[in-house]
Design a protein around this motif. Structure first.
Motif, short mmCIF file in Angstrom:
data_model
loop_
_atom_site.label_atom_id
_atom_site.label_comp_id
_atom_site.label_asym_id
_atom_site.label_seq_id
_atom_site.Cartn_x
_atom_site.Cartn_y
_atom_site.Cartn_z
N LYS A 84 14.84 17.53 -6.61
CA LYS A 84 14.57 16.02 -5.69
C LYS A 84 15.96 15.63 -6.40
N LYS A 85 16.21 14.74 -4.94
CA LYS A 85 17.60 14.35 -5.21
C LYS A 85 16.75 12.47 -5.34
N LYS A 86 17.99 12.44 -6.82
CA LYS A 86 17.56 10.68 -7.07
C LYS A 86 18.41 10.15 -5.70
N PHE A 87 17.95 9.59 -5.34
CA PHE A 87 18.14 7.98 -4.63
C PHE A 87 17.93 6.99 -5.32
N ASP A 88 19.49 6.59 -6.10
CA ASP A 88 20.16 4.91 -6.43
C ASP A 88 19.80 3.96 -5.23
N LYS A 89 18.76 3.07 -6.33
CA LYS A 89 18.21 1.65 -5.86
C LYS A 89 19.06 0.75 -5.77
N PRO A 90 20.19 0.43 -4.14
CA PRO A 90 20.96 -0.72 -4.44
C PRO A 90 20.40 -1.81 -5.82
N LYS A 91 21.89 -2.25 -6.90
CA LYS A 91 21.10 -3.38 -7.40
C LYS A 91 21.67 -4.24 -7.35
N PRO A 92 20.87 -4.71 -7.22
CA PRO A 92 20.77 -6.59 -6.66
C PRO A 92 21.96 -7.38 -7.60
N THR A 93 22.62 -8.12 -7.04
CA THR A 93 23.99 -9.20 -6.95
C THR A 93 23.13 -10.21 -8.00
N ILE A 94 24.26 -9.61 -8.87
CA ILE A 94 24.23 -10.42 -9.95
C ILE A 94 25.32 -11.58 -9.44
N LEU A 95 24.93 -12.68 -9.46
CA LEU A 95 25.01 -14.07 -9.54
C LEU A 95 25.64 -15.14 -10.45
N TYR A 96 24.80 -14.82 -11.63
CA TYR A 96 25.04 -15.83 -12.89
C TYR A 96 24.13 -15.31 -14.48
N ASN A 97 25.56 -15.80 -15.46
CA ASN A 97 24.90 -15.09 -16.70
C ASN A 97 25.36 -15.95 -17.62
N VAL A 98 25.16 -17.45 -16.80
CA VAL A 98 24.69 -18.39 -17.72
C VAL A 98 24.12 -19.73 -16.94
N ILE A 99 23.25 -19.72 -17.45
CA ILE A 99 21.71 -20.90 -17.27
C ILE A 99 21.40 -21.97 -18.13
N GLU A 100 22.05 -23.10 -17.80
CA GLU A 100 20.98 -24.33 -18.90
C GLU A 100 20.30 -25.13 -17.76
N PHE A 157 15.03 -33.95 -16.51
CA PHE A 157 15.74 -35.03 -16.72
C PHE A 157 15.93 -36.28 -15.01
N ASP A 158 16.06 -37.39 -15.12
CA ASP A 158 15.83 -38.32 -14.01
C ASP A 158 16.61 -37.31 -12.57
N ALA A 159 15.45 -37.57 -11.02
CA ALA A 159 16.13 -37.37 -9.84
C ALA A 159 16.92 -38.86 -9.67
N PRO A 160 17.98 -38.07 -8.69
CA PRO A 160 18.63 -37.06 -8.48
C PRO A 160 19.72 -35.86 -9.38
N GLY A 161 19.45 -35.78 -10.59
CA GLY A 161 20.25 -35.30 -11.09
C GLY A 161 20.15 -34.79 -12.17
N ASN A 162 18.57 -33.83 -12.15
CA ASN A 162 17.39 -33.36 -12.16
C ASN A 162 18.05 -31.15 -11.72
N VAL A 163 19.26 -31.02 -12.45
CA VAL A 163 19.36 -29.62 -12.00
C VAL A 163 19.25 -28.18 -12.95
#
Length: 284
Positions: free
Chosen positions: A5-21, A26-32
């Motif tokens: 059986k051949k293994k079909f590698d699933k395409p890896k999802p795009t990693i957009l971020y590695n730092v999240i804060e 906080f009060d809108a509209p600065g609640n990001v």
């Protein structure tokens, strides 16, 4: 005879971020949510995700991420329903690329300032956006790499070097996680509406309506409750027993069901422990 059986590698999802804060409490509209990346930008992947998230044509988004600038949302039926999307690129490279949106009120303010002072709209958009951000975040933005101590970061993050770009986001994206309080007290992370819908056994359309508009949704005798706080969804799922308690409370005290659910949740030891943990995690 054995078949290989051949293994079909699933395409890896795009990693957009590695730092999240998370600053969504906080009060809108600065609640990001600050979503940053230290690795080199995958421009096609980045453009595709932001294009889909913000309803900006892909070609336009690619150009914005390459050259910087602003995108003004078109009117719908003669009415302006959204503000603008902005991408700022420092030509010296000293400051990471940044993207954000302005709501209608911010957009109106930016347009007025631009006309009154004769300053380009993209510059004014940055001024209007940054002055609404929490002080803690603006202080970090003045420091290189958000003031992160690279000695304490995961090696895969640190080896990328300086932060290449920052997306200031408010949506529920597959590229970062939000927390949901479950009936048994667990805090479960989901990324994006599809994953959220799968977790709760509802349709993506139901998930979208719930997290965008807030309210409640019955699910197999239990109930999902979503409260929009500063434009951000806060979600909890209640057992059938707690749902019944809330309905009785609403009937006897004349409360709105959402208020009754909150009261029941605060009196449930397991859910309260989750709420405390959620607060410690920054309220995501």
């Amino acid at each position: 005879m054995f078949k290989i059986k051949k293994k079909f590698d699933k395409p890896k999802p795009t990693i957009l971020y590695n730092v999240i804060e998370d600053y969504s409490e906080f009060d809108a509209p600065g609640n990001v949510t600050v979503c940053a990346m230290t690795q080199q930008e995958n421009l096609p992947g980045h453009a595709k995700v932001l294009s889909e998230s913000y309803g900006v044509p892909l070609e336009t988004m690619t150009k914005l991420l390459t050259e910087g600038g602003v995108y003004l949302y078109p009117q719908v039926g003669g009415i302006l329903t959204r503000g603008l999307f902005a991408c700022r690129i420092d030509p010296t490279g000293a400051v990471p690329k940044q993207t954000w949106t302005l709501d209608l009120m911010q957009f109106a303010e930016a347009e007025q300032l631009s006309r009154a002072r004769g300053i380009p709209l993209d510059e004014v958009a940055a001024m209007v956006f940054h002055r609404t951000l929490p002080e803690e975040l603006t202080a970090k933005l003045d420091r290189k790499n958000l003031g992160l101590d690279y000695r304490t970061l995961d090696r895969s993050v640190a080896k990328g070097g300086d932060i290449k770009y920052i997306d200031f986001r408010k949506d529920w994206s597959p590229h970062f996680k939000r927390l949901c309080i479950m009936p048994d007290g667990r805090l479960v992370e989901t990324g994006g509406l599809e994953e959220f819908a799968q977790l709760h056994g509802i349709t993506p359309a139901q998930a979208k309506t719930l997290v965008e508009q807030g309210g409640t949704l019955e699910v197999n005798g239990e109930i999902l409750a979503c409260q929009i706080v500063n434009g951000q969804p806060a979600v909890a799922r209640f057992t059938a027993k707690n749902y019944m308690k809330a309905k009785e409370l609403a009937a006897t005290k004349g409360l709105h069901l959402m208020d009754a659910l909150s009261e029941v949740g605060y009196n449930d030891p397991a859910m309260m422990r989750s709420l405390v943990r959620k607060e410690r995690n920054g309220g995501r």
